[in-house]
Design an enzyme around this catalytic site. Sequence first.
Site, mmCIF file in Angstrom:
data_model
loop_
_atom_site.group_PDB
_atom_site.id
_atom_site.type_symbol
_atom_site.label_atom_id
_atom_site.label_comp_id
_atom_site.label_asym_id
_atom_site.label_seq_id
_atom_site.Cartn_x
_atom_site.Cartn_y
_atom_site.Cartn_z
ATOM 1 C CG HIS A 1 -1.912 0.941 1.408
ATOM 2 N ND1 HIS A 1 -1.695 2.223 1.833
ATOM 3 C CD2 HIS A 1 -3.247 0.840 1.179
ATOM 4 C CE1 HIS A 1 -2.849 2.873 1.863
ATOM 5 N NE2 HIS A 1 -3.813 2.058 1.466
ATOM 6 C CG ASP B 1 0.551 -2.642 6.175
ATOM 7 O OD1 ASP B 1 -0.467 -2.932 6.841
ATOM 8 O OD2 ASP B 1 0.520 -1.944 5.145
ATOM 9 C CD GLN C 1 -6.820 -4.943 3.720
ATOM 10 O OE1 GLN C 1 -7.736 -5.743 3.860
ATOM 11 N NE2 GLN C 1 -7.036 -3.656 3.543
ATOM 12 C CE LYS D 1 -7.536 -0.688 6.081
ATOM 13 N NZ LYS D 1 -7.989 -0.286 4.771
HETATM 14 N N1 PMP Z 1 -1.731 -1.014 4.515
HETATM 15 C C1 PMP Z 1 -2.675 -1.719 3.911
HETATM 16 C C2 PMP Z 1 -2.335 -3.077 3.359
HETATM 17 C C3 PMP Z 1 -3.972 -1.208 3.805
HETATM 18 O O1 PMP Z 1 -4.926 -1.924 3.204
HETATM 19 C C4 PMP Z 1 -4.254 0.072 4.349
HETATM 20 C C5 PMP Z 1 -5.630 0.691 4.243
HETATM 21 N N2 PMP Z 1 -6.234 0.542 3.014
HETATM 22 C C6 PMP Z 1 -3.220 0.764 4.982
HETATM 23 C C7 PMP Z 1 -1.977 0.198 5.053
HETATM 24 C C8 PMP Z 1 -3.445 2.108 5.604
HETATM 25 O O2 PMP Z 1 -4.318 2.002 6.675
HETATM 26 P P1 PMP Z 1 -4.920 3.304 7.370
HETATM 27 O O3 PMP Z 1 -5.448 4.155 6.264
HETATM 28 O O4 PMP Z 1 -5.989 2.761 8.257
HETATM 29 O O5 PMP Z 1 -3.804 3.968 8.106
#
Ligand code: PMP
Length: 412
Positions: free
Chosen positions: A129, A206, A209, A232
């Site tokens: 991401h 991270d 997910q 999430k």
């Molecule tokens: N890493 C991954 C794999 C994600 O799916 C997401 C959110 N889509 C994030 C990081 C970022 O998360 P947040 O916006 O809740 O900080």
Amino acid sequence: MTTTSAVSFDIERIRADFPILDQEVNGRKLVYFDNAATTQKPVAVIEALMNYYRGYNANIHRGIHTLAEKATADFEASRRAVRDFLNAPSAEEIIFTSGTTMGINLVAQTYGRHFLKAGDEIIISGLEHHSNIVPWQMLAGEKGLTVRAIPVLENGELDMETFDTMLSDRTKIVAVNHASNSLGTVNPVKEIIAKAHAVGAVVLVDGAQASSHLEIDVQDLDVDFYAFSAHKLYGPTGIGALYGKRALLEAMPPYMGGGEMIKEVTFEKTTFNDLPYKFEAGTPNIADVVALKTALEYINSIGKSTISAYENHLLTYATEQVSQIEGVRIIGQAKEKISVLSFVLESIHHQDIGIILDQQGIAVRTGHHCTQPVMDRFCILGTTRASFAFYNTIEEIDKLVAGLHRVKKLMA
Ligand code: PMP
């Protein structure tokens, strides 16, 4: 009691816990398949927020009055719930953040800025991401570091043979996701961590997910840092946690300066507070931390193994059904996946697919999913992504399939 063929939980009772699901969108019963972006909240979580503001809103840690003591007790109880959720050795190693993004930035700007020097390398993966790419690029630009990405194979898995060749004594940080938000791939993080440790690098995972789908055991993984977001996980937005190994957190400088993170302040010198408060400057997001505990209790009441068995059942069915639609190409066919189905449909733009499905009350996500390098890897602009939670049903997947046939008819 309505049970599914895969698992024996009562899906109707579970759906009744999520009031948002019981509504019509564009004249049709809502089908919510955007769970990888954010999950819906059970009544218990909504009530935890309300109870806090109605009953005992007060600033924490410094107050000696009854409300402040109750707020502090619930806030710290949530930290212990996160410790248990991750199987972390101690609650002091759990830092509350605003979410995964903040957790990653915290590590980049404290550990990374303090310990890395020009010429050092950071390895990420081609499945990240943007929030696990950009913080490292910002740091690299400032300090003369190199960021390298593990390539992605055609089936959406990481090219682990190439990873082996990338590791060297220049590698100082490896930062990868546990599961990919755009393709669903579950990465072999335990193997990645062991290999990175063998060359002396620290590893950040991270878990944005993975945390809602898989059992997380930071001690078994031997991971150095693990970040996740509550939203999430059926919890509130704007809150998350970062686990870090005690020795690393103690060696790292603070992230932000302010109240709470100090022991003593004079104009000459400030001494910093102990863990975890050293990393929690300012009044935190108390209500949402309290409600995060409720979300974790809700997940535990169903059980992660039940959740993943049911979600796998949904994913398998959806993959079979959607692949049969002529012109569909599934992007990401890793052997191990969380319940994310990404696909492209012939020459139809993903945005048109999203709009036509929404007209039928079906919420999916379309676009690059904040993973532009993944889209480049597969030479596409974006995908349509249906992501499933334990409150989704086989009947809803049938509606998606019917919806996609309608898209094809309208766009023919
Ligand atoms: N890493 C991954 C794999 C994600 O799916 C997401 C959110 N889509 C994030 C990081 C970022 O998360 P947040 O916006 O809740 O900080």
